[in-house]
Design an enzyme around this catalytic site. Sequence first.
Site, short mmCIF file in Angstrom:
data_model
loop_
_atom_site.label_atom_id
_atom_site.label_comp_id
_atom_site.label_asym_id
_atom_site.label_seq_id
_atom_site.Cartn_x
_atom_site.Cartn_y
_atom_site.Cartn_z
N SER A 1 0.81 -1.21 0.00
CA SER A 1 0.00 0.00 0.00
C SER A 1 0.85 1.27 0.00
O SER A 1 1.57 1.52 -0.96
CB SER A 1 -0.94 -0.06 1.20
OG SER A 1 -1.84 0.99 1.18
N HIS B 1 -7.62 -5.37 0.23
CA HIS B 1 -6.41 -4.59 0.49
C HIS B 1 -5.54 -5.16 1.61
O HIS B 1 -4.32 -5.27 1.49
CB HIS B 1 -6.80 -3.15 0.83
CG HIS B 1 -5.66 -2.20 0.73
ND1 HIS B 1 -5.03 -1.91 -0.46
CD2 HIS B 1 -4.99 -1.47 1.67
CE1 HIS B 1 -4.05 -1.04 -0.26
NE2 HIS B 1 -4.01 -0.77 1.03
#
Length: 404
Positions: A176, A378
Site C-alpha cells: 500500500s 487490500h
Amino acid sequence: MLKRYIFCWVLPVTLGVPLIGQQHETNEISNATFINKVLTPKEIAQNAGYAAETYQVVTHDRYVLQLDRITGSKKSPPSNNKPAVLLLHGVLDCSATWLLDAKKGLGFILADQGYDVWMGNVRGNRYSRKHLDLSPSHSDFWMFSWHEMGIYDIPAMIDYITEQTEQEKIFMITHSQGGTAFFVMASERPEYQQKVTAAFALAPAVFMSRTKSPLFKALAPHANDINLITDLIGMYEFKASNKLIQMIGKKVCRDASILQPLCKNIIFLFAGFDEELNTSLLPLIPQYDPAGASVRQFVHYGQLIHSGMFRKFDYGFVGNIKKYGKKNPPDYNLGNVKLPVYLYYGTNDMFVDVQDLHQLYKSLPNAQKFLISDNFAHLDFVWGKHVDTWVYNKVLDLMKHYRK
Ligand SMILES: *[C@@H]1O[C@H](CO)[C@@H](O)[C@H](O)[C@H]1NC(C)=O
Ligand SMILES: *[C@@H]1O[C@H](CO)[C@@H](O)[C@H](O)[C@H]1NC(C)=O
C-alpha cells in the site's frame, strides 16, 4: 461556499478534535481484546523462535526511524551472506504487520527461506515518533506526507541496510503506502534504483481517483478543509478515534444493519468488507494499528483522488508558485522507474482499484502485474488466509530467479 465554511467549523468540533487531537491510544476495540503486554516486533519474532534485532536509523532531515530485522530461524540460521530484503508497511500500519500471522507472516516466511529480513517503520508511526530536534507534540514534526517517506525514509533505510550487510543491492517488498513512497523515491531519486534488485509492490496506492475505501471516500472531498483546519487549530497528527469510527460508520453502514458489528471496526472502514481476512488476527491487529500518521498523508491521498494524477503535494496557488514555480504541483515522473517492478492487486480491493492499478502499470517502463482474484482485498496482502500460496509464493519464485 457557505457550506464549505460551515463544514470547516463544524468539523473541528464534532470530528476534527477527536480525529486529529491527542487522543490516547487504547480505544474500545483494543480494550475489549487487550492482551496483557503488547510485544514489540522483535519480541514477536523472538517468541516465535527467530533471531531478531532492532536498529535506529536517522534520515537526512533528522527523523529517527526504527528498523526491525530477522537474521535467522531454525530452518535457516543466521549467516553473513543472506540476500537482504526490506519490507515496508502501509498507511497507519507498522513493521509488526509482517509478523502478526505466526505461520503466514511474510517476515517469517522470508526468514525461513534464507533471506535477511529488514522491516521498516516510516516517520510518525508508533515506532518512529522521534526526531533529533523536534518533538511529536510539536506541529513541525508532522509536516510531512508519504512524499518525505520516499525522499528521505526509504533512502536512509536502504543506505543503512547496504552498509550493514555490505551488499550492493537489496530486494524491496511494499504494501500500500509503502509502494506510494517507493514510487516517489524511484521517480525523484532514481539513483537509488542502483541499490534495489527488484521491487514487489503489494496493492500500491499510486493512482487513486477510483478508490472506494469508505474512510477515504468520507475524508477526500474535505481534504483541503482538513488541511485548513489543521493549520487553524494546529493539530497535525492523525489518530482514528472512536468518534471518527462512529461518524463514518453511520455514514457507511446506515441501511445495512447486518454490517453493524463490522462498522465499528476501523479495519472495515478503511478497507471494506473482507471475507478472506484471517479473523484469528482481529484481536491482535488493534494492538498495533492504527499505528499513527500525519494528517498530511491523508490530505495528499485526498489530492490524488481529486486530481487523478500521481503528483506532489498541493500547497494551493500561492504555495505552489513559491514551492514549484507554477500553479499546479508537478507529477512524479514514473518514466524514471526503470528497475524491475512487480505489481500485485486484488479484485476486492476498495482502496486500490483495479483500473487505477492498470494506469500505474501503463506508466511504468519495466513492470509486470498479477491480479489476485477470489475477492482478495487490500489488507489480505498482509493478513489474508491464502496470502502465502496466492501471493508470497509467487514473489518468492521471482526473487529466487534473481539469486545467484
Ligand atoms: C477496559 O480495560 C480495563 C482494564 O483491563 C477494564 O477494567 C475495563 O472494564 C475495560 N472496559 C471495557 C469497556 O471493556
Ligand atoms: C490465522 O492466523 C493464526 C494466527 O497466526 C494462524 O495460526 C492460523 O493458521 C491462520 N489461519 C488461516 C486460515 O490462515
